[in-house]
Design a protein around this motif. Sequence first.
Motif, PDB file in Angstrom:
ATOM      1  N   ILE A  12      -0.574   8.326 -12.423  1.00 26.63           N
ATOM      2  CA  ILE A  12      -0.233   7.553 -11.494  1.00 26.63           C
ATOM      3  C   ILE A  12      -0.322   7.128  -9.759  1.00 26.63           C
ATOM      4  O   ILE A  12      -1.108   8.651  -9.523  1.00 26.63           O
ATOM      5  N   THR A  13       0.050   6.287  -9.523  1.00 23.07           N
ATOM      6  CA  THR A  13      -1.215   6.104  -7.267  1.00 23.07           C
ATOM      7  C   THR A  13      -0.056   6.622  -6.939  1.00 23.07           C
ATOM      8  O   THR A  13       1.805   6.518  -7.192  1.00 23.07           O
ATOM      9  N   ALA A  14      -0.235   7.311  -5.218  1.00 23.49           N
ATOM     10  CA  ALA A  14       0.292   7.843  -4.718  1.00 23.49           C
ATOM     11  C   ALA A  14       0.060   7.376  -3.212  1.00 23.49           C
ATOM     12  O   ALA A  14      -0.919   6.929  -3.537  1.00 23.49           O
ATOM     13  N   ASP A  15       0.741   7.759  -2.387  1.00 22.56           N
ATOM     14  CA  ASP A  15       0.363   7.762  -0.755  1.00 22.56           C
ATOM     15  C   ASP A  15       1.127   8.421  -0.365  1.00 22.56           C
ATOM     16  O   ASP A  15       2.413   9.238  -1.030  1.00 22.56           O
ATOM     17  N   ALA A  16       0.412   8.934   0.668  1.00 21.31           N
ATOM     18  CA  ALA A  16       0.958  10.530   2.119  1.00 21.31           C
ATOM     19  C   ALA A  16       2.079   9.589   3.398  1.00 21.31           C
ATOM     20  O   ALA A  16       2.889  10.637   3.434  1.00 21.31           O
ATOM     21  N   GLY A  19       8.030   6.641   1.354  1.00 23.36           N
ATOM     22  CA  GLY A  19       8.758   6.786  -0.576  1.00 23.36           C
ATOM     23  C   GLY A  19       8.166   6.986  -1.528  1.00 23.36           C
ATOM     24  O   GLY A  19       8.407   7.781  -2.401  1.00 23.36           O
ATOM     25  N   VAL A  20       6.342   6.487  -1.505  1.00 23.63           N
ATOM     26  CA  VAL A  20       5.935   6.565  -2.428  1.00 23.63           C
ATOM     27  C   VAL A  20       5.580   7.610  -3.570  1.00 23.63           C
ATOM     28  O   VAL A  20       5.555   7.916  -4.179  1.00 23.63           O
ATOM     29  N   TRP A  21       5.374   8.898  -2.412  1.00 23.34           N
ATOM     30  CA  TRP A  21       5.166   9.732  -2.666  1.00 23.34           C
ATOM     31  C   TRP A  21       5.730  10.750  -3.422  1.00 23.34           C
ATOM     32  O   TRP A  21       5.533  11.028  -4.758  1.00 23.34           O
ATOM     33  N   ARG A  22       6.938  10.561  -2.957  1.00 24.21           N
ATOM     34  CA  ARG A  22       8.320  10.756  -4.051  1.00 24.21           C
ATOM     35  C   ARG A  22       8.083  10.720  -5.311  1.00 24.21           C
ATOM     36  O   ARG A  22       8.841  11.328  -6.492  1.00 24.21           O
ATOM     37  N   TYR A  23       8.635   9.454  -5.349  1.00 22.87           N
ATOM     38  CA  TYR A  23       8.599   8.454  -6.210  1.00 22.87           C
ATOM     39  C   TYR A  23       7.333   8.866  -7.627  1.00 22.87           C
ATOM     40  O   TYR A  23       7.415   9.739  -8.346  1.00 22.87           O
ATOM     41  N   GLY A  54      -4.913   6.311   0.953  1.00 22.08           N
ATOM     42  CA  GLY A  54      -5.226   6.012   1.755  1.00 22.08           C
ATOM     43  C   GLY A  54      -4.633   7.714   3.138  1.00 22.08           C
ATOM     44  O   GLY A  54      -5.456   8.166   2.641  1.00 22.08           O
ATOM     45  N   PRO A  55      -4.380   7.604   3.889  1.00 22.05           N
ATOM     46  CA  PRO A  55      -4.020   8.759   5.124  1.00 22.05           C
ATOM     47  C   PRO A  55      -4.177   9.801   4.139  1.00 22.05           C
ATOM     48  O   PRO A  55      -3.100   9.659   2.867  1.00 22.05           O
ATOM     49  N   ASP A  56      -4.834  10.818   4.194  1.00 20.52           N
ATOM     50  CA  ASP A  56      -4.988  12.098   3.821  1.00 20.52           C
ATOM     51  C   ASP A  56      -3.649  12.515   3.821  1.00 20.52           C
ATOM     52  O   ASP A  56      -2.933  12.879   4.281  1.00 20.52           O
ATOM     53  N   PRO A  57      -3.168  13.135   2.484  1.00 20.17           N
ATOM     54  CA  PRO A  57      -2.018  14.398   2.395  1.00 20.17           C
ATOM     55  C   PRO A  57      -1.681  15.487   3.256  1.00 20.17           C
ATOM     56  O   PRO A  57      -2.672  16.186   3.374  1.00 20.17           O
ATOM     57  N   ASN A 111       1.070   1.698  -8.504  1.00 21.68           N
ATOM     58  CA  ASN A 111       2.488   1.311  -7.084  1.00 21.68           C
ATOM     59  C   ASN A 111       1.720   0.758  -6.040  1.00 21.68           C
ATOM     60  O   ASN A 111       2.202   0.594  -5.412  1.00 21.68           O
ATOM     61  N   ASN A 112      -0.078  -0.273  -6.335  1.00 18.58           N
ATOM     62  CA  ASN A 112      -0.276  -1.052  -6.103  1.00 18.58           C
ATOM     63  C   ASN A 112      -0.673  -2.172  -6.127  1.00 18.58           C
ATOM     64  O   ASN A 112      -1.974  -2.634  -6.560  1.00 18.58           O
ATOM     65  N   PRO A 113       0.445  -3.222  -6.403  1.00 24.78           N
ATOM     66  CA  PRO A 113       0.049  -3.999  -7.090  1.00 24.78           C
ATOM     67  C   PRO A 113      -1.723  -4.716  -6.663  1.00 24.78           C
ATOM     68  O   PRO A 113      -2.385  -5.274  -7.665  1.00 24.78           O
ATOM     69  N   PRO A 114      -1.560  -5.199  -5.330  1.00 24.89           N
ATOM     70  CA  PRO A 114      -2.676  -5.899  -4.701  1.00 24.89           C
ATOM     71  C   PRO A 114      -4.189  -5.637  -5.300  1.00 24.89           C
ATOM     72  O   PRO A 114      -5.181  -5.739  -5.430  1.00 24.89           O
ATOM     73  N   PHE A 115      -4.592  -3.958  -5.482  1.00 24.07           N
ATOM     74  CA  PHE A 115      -5.267  -3.197  -6.098  1.00 24.07           C
ATOM     75  C   PHE A 115      -5.573  -3.503  -7.537  1.00 24.07           C
ATOM     76  O   PHE A 115      -7.115  -3.416  -8.094  1.00 24.07           O
TER      77      PHE A 115
END
Length: 403
Positions: A12-16, A19-23, A54-57, A111-115
Motif C-alpha cells: 500500500i502506498t502512503a505519504d507523510a 490523511g493518506v498516511w492515516r488511511y 514524497g517528503p520523509d516521514p 494511492n497515487n493514480p498518476p503513478f
Amino acid sequence: MRSLTPPLSLLITADAVGGVWRYAMDAARALNGRAQAVPGAAPRTIAASLLGIGPDPSQRQIAEAAEAGIALSWAHTPLDWQVDGPDALARSGRIVADAVARAAPDILHLNNPPFLPFVDPQLPRIAAAHSCMATWWRAVRGQTLPADLVWHNHATARGLAAADAVLCPSQAFADDVTAIYGALPDLHVVANASRPVMAAPRDQRVLAAPRDQRVLAAARWWDPAKNLAVLDAAAEGMIWPVDIAGPLDDPAGLAVAVSHVTALGVLDHHTLRRRLARAPVFVSLSLYEPFGLAVLEAATAGAALVLSDIPTHRELWEDCALFVDPNDPAAARDAVNRLAGDPVARGRLGLLAMTRSATFSPTRQAEALLALYGGVLARHAGRPQPDASSPAPASPESGAARP
C-alpha cells in the motif's frame, strides 16, 4: 490446523503529508493477517507493507509503523501533485515503479493514480482516488483546471484507466471523479474507517471525564480547501475557544496566519485522539472533502459535529450533524454557540455521530477491500501469462520501452 502460507504480500502506498498516511496505516493494520481468497488455490494470509512517497516521514510515523509491525520503505521522490510537469512526473513515476519492483508484492494498492501507468501492468493494481487536482480546483476555486495544470488531469485519467479497479472513499467523490474522468469500468466505493477513539480500557476514564469547554478542529491547514480563514473568522465571538490541530505551513515552508483560533501544531496521533475524546464539539468547514477522516475520528469520540454543507458531509453525516454554509462565518459561529448552550442537543448529536461512526469500522473496510482484491486477483488469474521474450511495456510518457 491448516496452514495459510505462503502469505500474500500487499503493498500500500502512503505519504507523510496528509490523511493518506492515516488511511494507509489503518488499512494495513486492519488487513494484516486476514485471509485473502485466491482463485484456484487455498486462501493466503495478507502480509501488508507500506511504501511511502514524497517528503520523509516523521520519527513519530516511523515509530508508529514499527509499533504496528508494518514494514515501511520509502521512495524519495516528489508526490504526483508536487511535480511541475509531465517530465517530472515521469521521473517520480519511474522511481516509484522501481521501488514497487524491489518490494515484489502480489498485489498493489496505490494511492497515487498518476503513478500507476509506470508500474508493471502484470501486477494486480488497485488505484485509490483520495483526491485530485481537477476535483479540488472545481470545489475550491469554482473553475476547471488552468491550462498549465491540464497535464495533471490527463495523467490522472491515464492512471485511473490503467487500474484493474478504482476505489473512492465516498459516493459523492466517486460522482465527482466520474464527472471529470468519465465512466470507469470497475469503480468501487469503499469508505474509510477509524478505530474508536480511546477504545483501550485504560482510556475509558478519559471518555468518562467532563469534556473541555473548547471546540476542536483538525486538518492540513495550509490547504485552502480546509477553509481556515472562515473558521478563524467564525471563532471570533464564539462562546468557547477554538483549537486547531495540524500544520499551518505547507511542504515548502509557507505558513498561513490565524488570529482567533489557537494553533496546537502537529500532534501525534495518540495525543490528537485524546484531544478528540475531550472535545464537546468538532468543526469542519472544508470546501472539499473526498471523505473527511478527522470528522470520522471525532464522531467515534462522540463529539457533536458542525460541518460544512458539502455533498460528502451530507452523504456521510446526514441527520447526525449541524450543517452550515462554509462561506458564512456567522452561521458556523451560531451553530457552535447553540451547541455550547444546549448540553442536551449537544449530547444527542454526539451520540448520533458516534452511532453512525460504527458503520465505518476497520473490519467492514477490510472486508470490502478483501472482496475487491479477490476480484482483481481472479481477473489476473484468468489472463494469459506474458511471453518472456516480449519487449518491456512502453513508457506512458515517451512511448519508449522502460529500462
